[in-house]
Design a protein around this motif. Structure first.
Motif, PDB file in Angstrom:
ATOM      1  N   GLU A  46       0.836  -1.198   0.000  1.00  0.00           N
ATOM      2  CA  GLU A  46       0.000   0.000   0.000  1.00  0.00           C
ATOM      3  C   GLU A  46       0.873   1.251   0.000  1.00  0.00           C
ATOM      4  OE1 GLU A  46      -2.621  -0.840   3.317  1.00  0.00           O
ATOM      5  OE2 GLU A  46      -3.077  -2.747   2.342  1.00  0.00           O
ATOM      6  N   LEU A  47       2.004   1.166   0.698  1.00  0.00           N
ATOM      7  CA  LEU A  47       2.905   2.319   0.760  1.00  0.00           C
ATOM      8  C   LEU A  47       3.720   2.470  -0.515  1.00  0.00           C
ATOM      9  CD1 LEU A  47       4.170   2.350   4.445  1.00  0.00           C
ATOM     10  CD2 LEU A  47       2.033   3.125   3.460  1.00  0.00           C
ATOM     11  N   THR A  48       4.131   1.360  -1.121  1.00  0.00           N
ATOM     12  CA  THR A  48       4.901   1.480  -2.366  1.00  0.00           C
ATOM     13  C   THR A  48       3.996   1.965  -3.494  1.00  0.00           C
ATOM     14  OG1 THR A  48       4.651  -0.921  -2.597  1.00  0.00           O
ATOM     15  CG2 THR A  48       6.748  -0.134  -1.785  1.00  0.00           C
ATOM     16  N   MET A  49       2.729   1.535  -3.491  1.00  0.00           N
ATOM     17  CA  MET A  49       1.791   2.074  -4.490  1.00  0.00           C
ATOM     18  C   MET A  49       1.587   3.562  -4.275  1.00  0.00           C
ATOM     19  SD  MET A  49      -1.241  -0.730  -5.087  1.00  0.00           S
ATOM     20  CE  MET A  49      -1.516  -1.358  -3.436  1.00  0.00           C
TER      21      MET A  49
ATOM     22  N   GLY B 161      14.104   2.113   4.547  1.00  0.00           N
ATOM     23  CA  GLY B 161      14.038   2.477   3.138  1.00  0.00           C
ATOM     24  C   GLY B 161      12.785   1.970   2.449  1.00  0.00           C
ATOM     25  N   VAL B 162      11.695   1.839   3.205  1.00  0.00           N
ATOM     26  CA  VAL B 162      10.460   1.319   2.606  1.00  0.00           C
ATOM     27  C   VAL B 162       9.901   2.304   1.577  1.00  0.00           C
ATOM     28  CG1 VAL B 162       8.076   0.592   3.089  1.00  0.00           C
ATOM     29  CG2 VAL B 162       9.914  -0.087   4.635  1.00  0.00           C
ATOM     30  N   VAL B 163       9.869   3.578   1.942  1.00  0.00           N
ATOM     31  CA  VAL B 163       9.375   4.600   1.000  1.00  0.00           C
ATOM     32  C   VAL B 163      10.249   5.846   1.072  1.00  0.00           C
ATOM     33  CG1 VAL B 163       6.952   3.888   0.838  1.00  0.00           C
ATOM     34  CG2 VAL B 163       7.692   5.308   2.756  1.00  0.00           C
ATOM     35  N   ASP B 164      10.052   6.744   0.094  1.00  0.00           N
ATOM     36  CA  ASP B 164      10.902   7.933  -0.017  1.00  0.00           C
ATOM     37  C   ASP B 164      10.354   9.102   0.823  1.00  0.00           C
ATOM     38  OD1 ASP B 164       8.724   8.868  -1.463  1.00  0.00           O
ATOM     39  OD2 ASP B 164       9.704   8.623  -3.415  1.00  0.00           O
ATOM     40  N   GLU B 165      11.086  10.203   0.825  1.00  0.00           N
ATOM     41  CA  GLU B 165      10.733  11.339   1.695  1.00  0.00           C
ATOM     42  C   GLU B 165       9.381  11.967   1.371  1.00  0.00           C
ATOM     43  OE1 GLU B 165      11.972  12.500   4.555  1.00  0.00           O
ATOM     44  OE2 GLU B 165      13.460  10.886   4.570  1.00  0.00           O
ATOM     45  N   PRO B 166       9.058  12.178   0.083  1.00  0.00           N
ATOM     46  CA  PRO B 166       7.722  12.758  -0.186  1.00  0.00           C
ATOM     47  C   PRO B 166       6.596  11.867   0.356  1.00  0.00           C
ATOM     48  CG  PRO B 166       9.098  12.850  -2.155  1.00  0.00           C
ATOM     49  CD  PRO B 166       9.859  12.034  -1.144  1.00  0.00           C
ATOM     50  N   THR B 167       6.803  10.557   0.295  1.00  0.00           N
ATOM     51  CA  THR B 167       5.774   9.646   0.818  1.00  0.00           C
ATOM     52  C   THR B 167       5.703   9.739   2.342  1.00  0.00           C
ATOM     53  OG1 THR B 167       6.271   8.205  -1.038  1.00  0.00           O
ATOM     54  CG2 THR B 167       4.949   7.261   0.732  1.00  0.00           C
TER      55      THR B 167
ATOM     56  N   THR C   5       9.724 -13.502   4.171  1.00  0.00           N
ATOM     57  CA  THR C   5       9.338 -12.105   4.389  1.00  0.00           C
ATOM     58  C   THR C   5       7.853 -12.040   4.720  1.00  0.00           C
ATOM     59  OG1 THR C   5       8.959 -11.912   2.017  1.00  0.00           O
ATOM     60  CG2 THR C   5      11.067 -11.091   2.831  1.00  0.00           C
ATOM     61  N   THR C   6       7.410 -10.817   5.061  1.00  0.00           N
ATOM     62  CA  THR C   6       5.983 -10.580   5.296  1.00  0.00           C
ATOM     63  C   THR C   6       5.589  -9.266   4.656  1.00  0.00           C
ATOM     64  OG1 THR C   6       4.256 -10.272   6.971  1.00  0.00           O
ATOM     65  CG2 THR C   6       6.419  -9.393   7.507  1.00  0.00           C
ATOM     66  N   SER C   7       4.306  -9.148   4.336  1.00  0.00           N
ATOM     67  CA  SER C   7       3.774  -7.867   3.864  1.00  0.00           C
ATOM     68  C   SER C   7       3.459  -6.937   5.029  1.00  0.00           C
ATOM     69  CB  SER C   7       2.487  -8.105   3.071  1.00  0.00           C
ATOM     70  OG  SER C   7       1.466  -8.633   3.925  1.00  0.00           O
ATOM     71  N   ASN C   8       3.441  -7.484   6.257  1.00  0.00           N
ATOM     72  CA  ASN C   8       2.928  -6.738   7.409  1.00  0.00           C
ATOM     73  C   ASN C   8       3.991  -5.817   8.016  1.00  0.00           C
ATOM     74  OD1 ASN C   8       2.263  -6.344  10.390  1.00  0.00           O
ATOM     75  ND2 ASN C   8       0.368  -7.257   9.643  1.00  0.00           N
ATOM     76  N   LEU C   9       3.776  -4.526   7.878  1.00  0.00           N
ATOM     77  CA  LEU C   9       4.796  -3.570   8.325  1.00  0.00           C
ATOM     78  C   LEU C   9       4.972  -3.582   9.845  1.00  0.00           C
ATOM     79  CD1 LEU C   9       3.972  -0.645   5.926  1.00  0.00           C
ATOM     80  CD2 LEU C   9       6.116  -1.948   6.004  1.00  0.00           C
ATOM     81  N   MET C  10       3.887  -3.792  10.575  1.00  0.00           N
ATOM     82  CA  MET C  10       3.993  -3.812  12.035  1.00  0.00           C
ATOM     83  C   MET C  10       4.877  -4.977  12.494  1.00  0.00           C
ATOM     84  SD  MET C  10       2.539  -2.229  14.781  1.00  0.00           S
ATOM     85  CE  MET C  10       0.762  -2.055  15.050  1.00  0.00           C
ATOM     86  N   ALA C  11       4.810  -6.093  11.784  1.00  0.00           N
ATOM     87  CA  ALA C  11       5.665  -7.234  12.138  1.00  0.00           C
ATOM     88  C   ALA C  11       7.129  -6.902  11.867  1.00  0.00           C
ATOM     89  CB  ALA C  11       5.256  -8.478  11.352  1.00  0.00           C
ATOM     90  N   GLY C  12       7.356  -6.081  10.871  1.00  0.00           N
ATOM     91  CA  GLY C  12       8.721  -5.609  10.616  1.00  0.00           C
ATOM     92  C   GLY C  12       9.207  -4.753  11.763  1.00  0.00           C
ATOM     93  N   ARG C  13       8.345  -3.849  12.191  1.00  0.00           N
ATOM     94  CA  ARG C  13       8.767  -2.928  13.234  1.00  0.00           C
ATOM     95  C   ARG C  13       8.855  -3.622  14.590  1.00  0.00           C
ATOM     96  NH1 ARG C  13       5.405   1.465  15.902  1.00  0.00           N
ATOM     97  NH2 ARG C  13       6.915   2.011  17.492  1.00  0.00           N
ATOM     98  N   ALA C  14       7.874  -4.448  14.922  1.00  0.00           N
ATOM     99  CA  ALA C  14       7.830  -5.035  16.269  1.00  0.00           C
ATOM    100  C   ALA C  14       8.821  -6.185  16.423  1.00  0.00           C
ATOM    101  CB  ALA C  14       6.414  -5.519  16.569  1.00  0.00           C
TER     102      ALA C  14
ATOM    103  N   VAL D  83      10.883  -8.771  11.382  1.00  0.00           N
ATOM    104  CA  VAL D  83      10.659  -9.652  10.225  1.00  0.00           C
ATOM    105  C   VAL D  83      10.884  -8.826   8.954  1.00  0.00           C
ATOM    106  CG1 VAL D  83       8.998 -11.137   9.040  1.00  0.00           C
ATOM    107  CG2 VAL D  83       8.931 -10.944  11.538  1.00  0.00           C
ATOM    108  N   PRO D  84      11.677  -9.342   7.998  1.00  0.00           N
ATOM    109  CA  PRO D  84      11.870  -8.586   6.748  1.00  0.00           C
ATOM    110  C   PRO D  84      10.527  -8.380   6.032  1.00  0.00           C
ATOM    111  CG  PRO D  84      13.403 -10.455   6.891  1.00  0.00           C
ATOM    112  CD  PRO D  84      12.420 -10.614   8.004  1.00  0.00           C
ATOM    113  N   THR D  85      10.303  -7.196   5.499  1.00  0.00           N
ATOM    114  CA  THR D  85       9.025  -6.884   4.850  1.00  0.00           C
ATOM    115  C   THR D  85       9.192  -6.763   3.342  1.00  0.00           C
ATOM    116  OG1 THR D  85       9.342  -4.512   5.171  1.00  0.00           O
ATOM    117  CG2 THR D  85       8.149  -5.696   6.895  1.00  0.00           C
TER     118      THR D  85
END
Lengths: 422, 422
Positions: free
Chosen positions: A7-10, A69-75, B173-182, B185-187
């Protein structure tokens, strides 16, 4: 952060490409009712509105996204200021739904609306799956109350939501204290086998529980020998004993035996509660047994074989380069979507539902003999659809009563009314 | 407050009756492995230790319990000061387990230990169910990486725990960003059909994604026509295109067609990722297809037909009136328990597991050709068993490699090694 990374990369790509702020309409619907269910139950709407109000990206979240590095600064800048400012319409909580029903319609910019996909679906898919199972169990139980006691069989926070959804769909009470505190679900519970085993005798255990909780309590009678336990229970509590609970064995046989024994001991007012891996089928099988209440755990919190409701969140319309809202649909093999923003009505004949009407047309008025299904939940970002859980519970009772009798069959089958698209 | 009400009513009665502070040993175990699984996977231990550290009753919780009349004042006083001061031993996270394995042993007073039942079981039952499914899928995938993307199919917080459990059991990996942060887990994740539909053409959508994410990204190619999309993708990205994703249709046929097409276009380094209702069986069926990675959603977060691990928490020993620790067991029909505090060893022959040895005896030393399964997790209330998730992941890999080859069969069957009680 309850969001999938894509959702964030989109969002990033759409911000960079200039399409992020196009108006976009997403719809939540289910292509089918899994498990051969005759109807679905909308649950989780209230929880979604609560979660939407809290849906923000704080400093800690933004730092994580930046560092990884999931998304860039504007995001990141966009996320820092994120507020949903669009509109949401949806089926009211407790309503029944069918394949293709537009259960929720989210209308905003692409950027604002795409971020909600995971949150919307997690909540509705989980809660609706539990509610659908609980609704069937409630019907199977006739007027006998059911206590939800499945917390230990599901994720600790899912347990709280499950207790809420089960109550909405007709369960009387829950064992889960957090659900009592967070949502006002009535709570219940007395003792486990461990309590009996803690004591030097069953007699001592019952006496301790009666001393502490009074004779109206429920005594668990199957730790050792059921008949002996029932005798001890009535000897200690007298005929005012509230209830006995049986958690093992052939529950129908045991209930008959215990009823006879209780009546013989003069405790004809003492109720019998049965528990132990019950589901809608075993509850139905106990209809003629002298049972006064059920406790249901595993099967309700896991949706009785259908742990998720198969709802999806699909883009159905978006602005084009000229600023005009256009229907869009994917053509993926086996999973096509229907383009265009939809409204829905439940068609009725003599008060009984006969069809789900779903249309992309703009209607001047509600069709005759039909009631509109979509109601406003969020207007220009303001949450306007909150209501007490009791209202959803009452709505479900009415919505189920409106369906044809075949809806209440437990066997696998098709949706009880057809969805008519136009 | 993630507690069932009966834990508190039992506490009240035991406090009043003078038995609450008897020493008590509770054990977590599974009577069977549901779904015909050959082995179970311990997961959630780390989350339990985190939750235990936070397990308190605050003013708001106590007020709720008082206002609702759930328990009396002496019980509220006890809860206000609640700290677990006992010991916990358990199978390390990532270990395999079998029917009757004493997965966790909680040793404290009855009052302190009984309150943990719901919390322990919720976490272990959920996480272990997901890990068991993920372990099977990981094996079915051979060395190909799997991305977990089921967040939308389960409760929003269960999703975070599911991503952790799946990674522990081998998912990449996972799509879940919270799992990455908590949990670190690589996202992963790039785009959905909505992104393509947002644009005036698939060409525009791919160009926007490539501009933003670079040619190493994964383009979704089944929104309209797969072959046309693959040509557009390579035309725009060149042979450096990272991957294409196919989400519908006959995935084996589609993968072969797309591989041929990519190779013909000179993009022989571009990977193919497939998604769409995959489980361990459909992953296994794709073993000979030219697939480079899988995305798995619904089936892993719902335990692939087994959404809960059937673990229970039973009192096995407690002090008697004379202060001596005595084994206790219920005799309920079909659900008897084995009294006495247990230890467990995995018996090995030439490095391969041959039996799970479970005994109530006090042994002077570890039996020959066996390794001890219980390790200290909490000592006198101090949490000493925390470890990085990577350690549990590595342990699971080793524990699975140690099992007989039949453990990796996907068909339903019995536990791959017997549990021998003595």
């Amino acid at each position: 952060m309850l969001t999938d990374q894509y959702e964030l990369t989109m969002l990033q790509a759409a911000l960079a490409g200039g399409t992020a702020h196009r108006r976009a309409v997403f719809e939540v619907f289910a292509r089918h009712l899994p498990g051969g269910r005759r109807y679905g139950v909308v649950a989780g709407t209230g929880r979604f509105l609560d979660a939407l109000a809290e849906f923000r990206f704080g400093d800690a979240e933004l730092s994580f996204l930046r560092d990884r590095g999931v998304v860039d600064e504007p995001t990141l800048d966009f996320l820092a200021g994120y507020r949903f400012t669009g509109d949401v319409h949806g089926y009211a909580e407790g309503e029944c739904y069918f394949p293709g029903s537009p259960i929720m319609v989210v209308d905003g910019t692409f950027a604002e609306a795409v971020l909600l996909e995971t949150l919307v679906l997690s909540i509705l898919n989980h809660d609706s799956a539990v509610a659908a199972a609980a609704s069937r169990m409630t019907h199977a139980a006739g007027g006998r109350p059911i206590i939800e006691m499945g917390s230990r069989r599901t994720h600790e926070m899912a347990a709280v939501a499950a207790a809420r959804a089960a109550h909405l769909a007709g369960f009387a009470t829950t064992s889960n204290l957090m659900a009592g505190r967070a949502y006002g679900v009535p709570t219940a519970g007395t003792s486990a086998h461990a309590f009996t085993l803690l004591h030097d005798s069953e007699h001592d255990a019952f006496q301790a529980q009666l001393d502490s909780c009074g004779p109206g309590t429920t005594l668990l009678v199957d730790t050792y020998d059921v008949a002996k336990a029932v005798r001890t229970a009535v000897e200690l509590a007298g005929p005012e004993l509230g209830a006995v609970r049986i958690d093992s064995g052939d529950l129908a046989v045991a209930a008959h035996d215990v009823r006879e024994l209780l009546d013989g001991l003069g405790a004809s007012g003492t109720r019998i509660v049965v528990t132990g891996d019950l589901d809608e089928y075993s509850i139905a099988a106990l209809a003629t047994a002298p049972v006064d209440g059920y406790g249901v755990g595993t099967s309700v919190v896991t949706g009785s074989g259908v742990p998720t409701a198969a709802m999806v969140y699909k883009l159905v319309a978006r602005e084009d380069a000229a600023g005009e809202l256009r229907p869009v649909a994917k053509k993926s093999v086996g999973k096509p979507s229907r383009g265009g923003r939809k409204v829905a009505f439940r068609a009725l004949a003599d008060g009984t539902a006969v069809a789900e009407l779903v249309t992309t047309a703009t209607l001047a008025a509600t069709p005759e003999n039909a009631r509109p299904m979509l109601r406003p939940l969020v207007r220009a970002g303001e949450i306007i659809g909150r209501e007490p859980l009791a209202a959803a519970r009452e709505r479900h009772r009415a919505a189920l009563a409106e369906l044809p009798a075949a809806a209440r069959q437990l066997s696998h089958g098709d949706a009880v009314i057809p969805t008519v698209f136009s």
